[in-house]
Design an enzyme around this catalytic site. Structure first.
Site, PDB file in Angstrom:
ATOM      1  N   LEU B  64      -1.944  18.988 105.078  1.00 39.71           N
ATOM      2  CA  LEU B  64      -3.367  19.016 105.706  1.00 39.71           C
ATOM      3  C   LEU B  64      -3.415  18.895 107.126  1.00 39.71           C
ATOM      4  O   LEU B  64      -2.382  18.223 107.433  1.00 39.71           O
ATOM      5  CB  LEU B  64      -4.181  18.075 104.763  1.00 39.71           C
ATOM      6  CG  LEU B  64      -4.311  18.589 103.298  1.00 39.71           C
ATOM      7  CD1 LEU B  64      -5.123  17.414 102.555  1.00 39.71           C
ATOM      8  CD2 LEU B  64      -4.979  19.970 103.200  1.00 39.71           C
ATOM      9  N   PRO B  65      -4.394  19.440 107.792  1.00 36.97           N
ATOM     10  CA  PRO B  65      -4.210  19.314 109.384  1.00 36.97           C
ATOM     11  C   PRO B  65      -4.471  17.742 109.944  1.00 36.97           C
ATOM     12  O   PRO B  65      -3.790  17.518 111.036  1.00 36.97           O
ATOM     13  CB  PRO B  65      -5.416  20.038 109.701  1.00 36.97           C
ATOM     14  CG  PRO B  65      -6.185  20.693 108.407  1.00 36.97           C
ATOM     15  CD  PRO B  65      -5.510  20.121 107.312  1.00 36.97           C
ATOM     16  N   THR B  95       0.979  15.593 109.203  1.00 38.26           N
ATOM     17  CA  THR B  95       1.124  14.641 110.031  1.00 38.26           C
ATOM     18  C   THR B  95       0.041  13.856 110.456  1.00 38.26           C
ATOM     19  O   THR B  95      -0.863  14.508 110.996  1.00 38.26           O
ATOM     20  CB  THR B  95       1.727  15.317 111.338  1.00 38.26           C
ATOM     21  OG1 THR B  95       2.943  15.739 110.858  1.00 38.26           O
ATOM     22  CG2 THR B  95       1.978  14.274 112.377  1.00 38.26           C
ATOM     23  N   LYS B 170       7.790   9.845 112.818  1.00 43.95           N
ATOM     24  CA  LYS B 170       7.469  11.429 113.444  1.00 43.95           C
ATOM     25  C   LYS B 170       6.597  11.102 114.892  1.00 43.95           C
ATOM     26  O   LYS B 170       7.052  12.104 115.584  1.00 43.95           O
ATOM     27  CB  LYS B 170       6.742  12.111 112.563  1.00 43.95           C
ATOM     28  CG  LYS B 170       6.355  13.367 113.072  1.00 43.95           C
ATOM     29  CD  LYS B 170       5.965  14.550 112.427  1.00 43.95           C
ATOM     30  CE  LYS B 170       5.800  15.794 113.457  1.00 43.95           C
ATOM     31  NZ  LYS B 170       4.974  16.902 112.538  1.00 43.95           N
ATOM     32  N   LYS B 245      -2.002  16.722 120.031  1.00 42.20           N
ATOM     33  CA  LYS B 245      -2.576  15.949 118.771  1.00 42.20           C
ATOM     34  C   LYS B 245      -1.419  14.945 118.427  1.00 42.20           C
ATOM     35  O   LYS B 245      -1.890  13.892 118.174  1.00 42.20           O
ATOM     36  CB  LYS B 245      -2.551  17.092 117.403  1.00 42.20           C
ATOM     37  CG  LYS B 245      -3.101  16.254 116.222  1.00 42.20           C
ATOM     38  CD  LYS B 245      -2.567  16.937 114.905  1.00 42.20           C
ATOM     39  CE  LYS B 245      -2.496  16.091 113.598  1.00 42.20           C
ATOM     40  NZ  LYS B 245      -1.810  16.801 112.577  1.00 42.20           N
TER      41      LYS B 245
END
Lengths: 295, 295, 295, 295
Positions: B64-65, B95, B170, B245
């Site tokens: 998902l975003p 993420t 990450k 982002k």
């Protein structure tokens, strides 16, 4: 071959010795008697002046601290170029402003002397082991004349372009290195502050898109790599103040060509603050200390 | 194995397809009918809701975003956790903030559900080819349950630590990547402004202490590498706004743990200015445009 | 008093005119015939060379673009110092490196000539109106000799210290100004992005702890102040490339004294990127464009 | 007027006392018995809970450390809004995220309660003296209701816009202040490294285009101003860690609205490094130590 070697510091000394070991006849000069004595002990000759050193030399190698020393030696009151025979090859391995290399090269050309700038990377370890990297600026012909000598002192020889290009390539590379080291330190410090193991995180990033030379062989976090400067208390290696000098050269150059180098400028300011805080003599990877809480 | 897959965007879609190709039975859900249709065309089943998708699933994969979508899905009004059978394995590849992963994992644990965070790198190309890198946070046991599935979608599987550690690894990696790309761009732009050939300079730095992933496979200068995003006009690849982002997540995390990330913060501001100037949809390596004069 | 004035650009021209209007006899020199003609039209005399201009002068005022011009004029091939009578007062109002001022002053002293560095702020508007600010480096005695002339061209006269201190004070001030303008732009852009009215926010900050000269008289947001460069399309005022030059001088100085100036360095990189993007000729307050989305 | 006051820390305590001194009846609550006792000693009443404090209150003033405390108090398990009578005025003077103010205001509005955000600047000195600056977000009507109370605690009352605008104005202002202080420190440190007197340089810049609030009343260099935090050893004043919190709020906001704040982000990283080095409890102007060599 008869070689003059001027500037026998931590880098120049071992470089001269490698030329001697390869069978060359080296007449050396330095202001320090101690430095001269070391080279003599390895079979070199000591000259009383730079002028004396270059007498009869087919090649001249110089390794000096900064632009003003190189300009002073070749073009200043000593006017060494006038003492160097026409047709001689001059290899300047100092890390200095590209503009200074070009100024000296122009005067050398007028005097019929071949000049290349050939700054090095690889540190004192590489100088001793003869595994330096040379970044060379100058004509193909001059580089080919120099190559047999450079191969005695180094392992990698890159031809960056015309005169001055060796200096430019070196400061571009070292500016990037200065940025990589801080970026890597920030990433590790951020991970550790979140509870990650620095070894595990370093290995993940090394094998991912964050991979870079610092993660590969120069991890700033003590204990991650056995042979790193960090693990031996940030001793040896490449000092903060030397990195600061190279980043200063990069910034001077950036101002001359009106380039924008936000991270390069920031990196310089960070190493400067680190030096102000008393860490100028430590390896440059100790910059991680600025970013990480103690235990 | 019966698998629920929720979130079939540019990344999730091809990941689901790779699970189908490996012989798994995949019941998928997405708000977009188009996305659902593509997965059906490859042999997947379309569910009318996330609740329906997880019925009978032994494993649930989500992609998902952003944090609010993951929190909303599992803990919000839909309360998906209540619909998932005890003993199920949940793999969240979104993420998002590590704190959100930990919040969902805690609720999952209370419901007897195994949860790992497993964000990926490798882009849409890697998602299609099944060569993604997974950075996993969670218990050894949960990771071992997940490994056979992850191996169908990716090539490298790193265990970063407990729940949330995948997310942290990450963002540390991507913060470093964001810095590397700008630093590499600055170094190349500075060299070019001094008349160096970008190919020659890139090769010198790649093999020296400035070496990094961007120089290796993602050179920001058009024409240096045939297959780079730069050479194809900064299309495809990893968009500026996606990098923005990730750098935002890194900065939020840095503020939470009170870390100092000067270059990470600066990198975010630079990509933000680049996005403001209209380049948000281009590959993030187009940031070199900000640093380099045209013709 | 008989005065030589060398350098009749946008600043030097009106300064010379103000000396003429005050009743002084001004013999002027510039490479541009147009510039010379303007000063002649106001009652000045045109000299055919700098050497001719200084004949018979009790005071020499110079206003040149950069360090190399000042060094070239006084110490270079023209060797103007040799043409200036012993006991003459030299006022250099150029903005140059402090080290250059000190070098020229030393040679002047050896020739029995009084030298002060007296760079200005206040822009072309201040030069025309005779309201410039002078930041002076030199002895008390030399400043007192200069004061009656400076008062014809400016309103505020600050004695910063010995020779070179005027230059240092100016670059410290302008570095701070460059930072203030970006910081103010960021704050306004952030507020506007949150829906605040830029006038209301500017007024709140002006009267609070964010108060600074930019908010007072040089607001970067169009429409907030009627008389600002922003409101008239970023024309007139102090150009981005001039600010870039001053920030470059500040960074050169910082490298010489090994100072850490993180925001000063960043400000330089930001104006450089702004110039690269094509805004070098606009007023420096146009930097807000880099930070703000268009409607 | 019957007033509930919740949160009696270094700021809230003296603010409550000023309301008592002005003749209001204040029922106060804080988790600390000591803080409660101090307000009782000045004539206030101690409540056993927030719920008890708001009984019968016509106005409620809150002064809490962070977003989660405000959200927890009004909307969390305590659900204070349910205990507050319809028609009551709530003034939240905490410095928190604008989004949190808006969330609480929306719930308040649904319950028929007037809510304004009214964060302050001016420090503990201003809280005691009743000279705080209030930056208010909310309707005109709500602000007019609040004004008589705000005037008892402060001197300047700015109406920034709708709910949340007070918070935004404050973080914009404090971000700018954080930048001004570092910029001013860099400029002074650079001048001093060149041999200038910090008093002379500060006065020149204060009266020139570098002029700003820090030079006016908060000079970071010890000895320049008698009453500055710097002169008294960086004690009292506005702590580094508090500045760090405000810069963090500004960065969170910048990420939410996708703004680019290069100097704001850098300032946060610099104060964070300063805090990591052990100066979190000192006045924020001590950041000059990072930029200046000792003796």
């Amino acid at each position: 071959m008869q070689i003059a070697f001027i500037g026998l510091g931590n880098m120049g000394g071992p470089m001269a010795v490698n030329l001697i070991k390869a069978g060359h006849s080296v007449k050396a000069f330095d202001l320090s008697q101690d430095a001269l004595a070391k080279v003599q002990a390895e079979g070199g000759q000591a000259a009383a002046s730079a002028q004396e050193a270059v007498q009869g030399a087919e090649a001249v190698v110089t390794m000096l601290p900064a632009s003003q020393h190189v300009e002073g030696l070749f073009l200043g009151s000593g006017n060494l170029l006038a003492s160097i025979a026409k047709g001689t090859l001059v290899i300047d391995s100092s890390t200095i402003a590209a503009a200074t290399s070009q100024k000296v090269a122009k005067a050398a050309e007028a005097a019929g002397i071949d000049f290349i700038d050939a700054p090095v990377s690889g540190g004192t370890g590489g100088a001793i082991a003869g595994t330096l990297t040379f970044m060379v600026g100058g004509s193909d012909a001059a580089l080919e004349r120099a190559r047999p000598l450079l191969e005695k002192m180094g392992k990698n020889i890159f031809h960056a372009g015309g005169v001055g290009a060796g200096q430019t390539a070196k400061i571009c590379n070292n500016m990037l290195l200065g940025i990589l080291m801080i970026g890597t330190s920030e990433a590790i410090a951020l991970g550790v502050a979140n509870g990650l193991d620095p070894k595990v995180l370093s290995e993940i990033m090394r094998r991912s898109s964050g991979g870079n030379w610092a993660l590969e062989v120069y991890n700033p976090c003590p204990g991650v790599q056995e042979a790193s400067a960090a693990t031996r208390g940030y001793t040896g290696g490449f000092g903060t103040d030397l990195m600061l000098k190279d980043l200063g050269l990069a910034q001077e150059n950036a101002m001359t060509v009106k380039a924008s180098t936000p991270l390069g400028g920031m990196a310089r300011a960070i190493y400067a603050a680190h030096s102000i805080a008393g860490h100028g003599g430590e390896d440059f990877s100790s910059v991680i200390k600025m970013l990480q809480k103690k235990g």
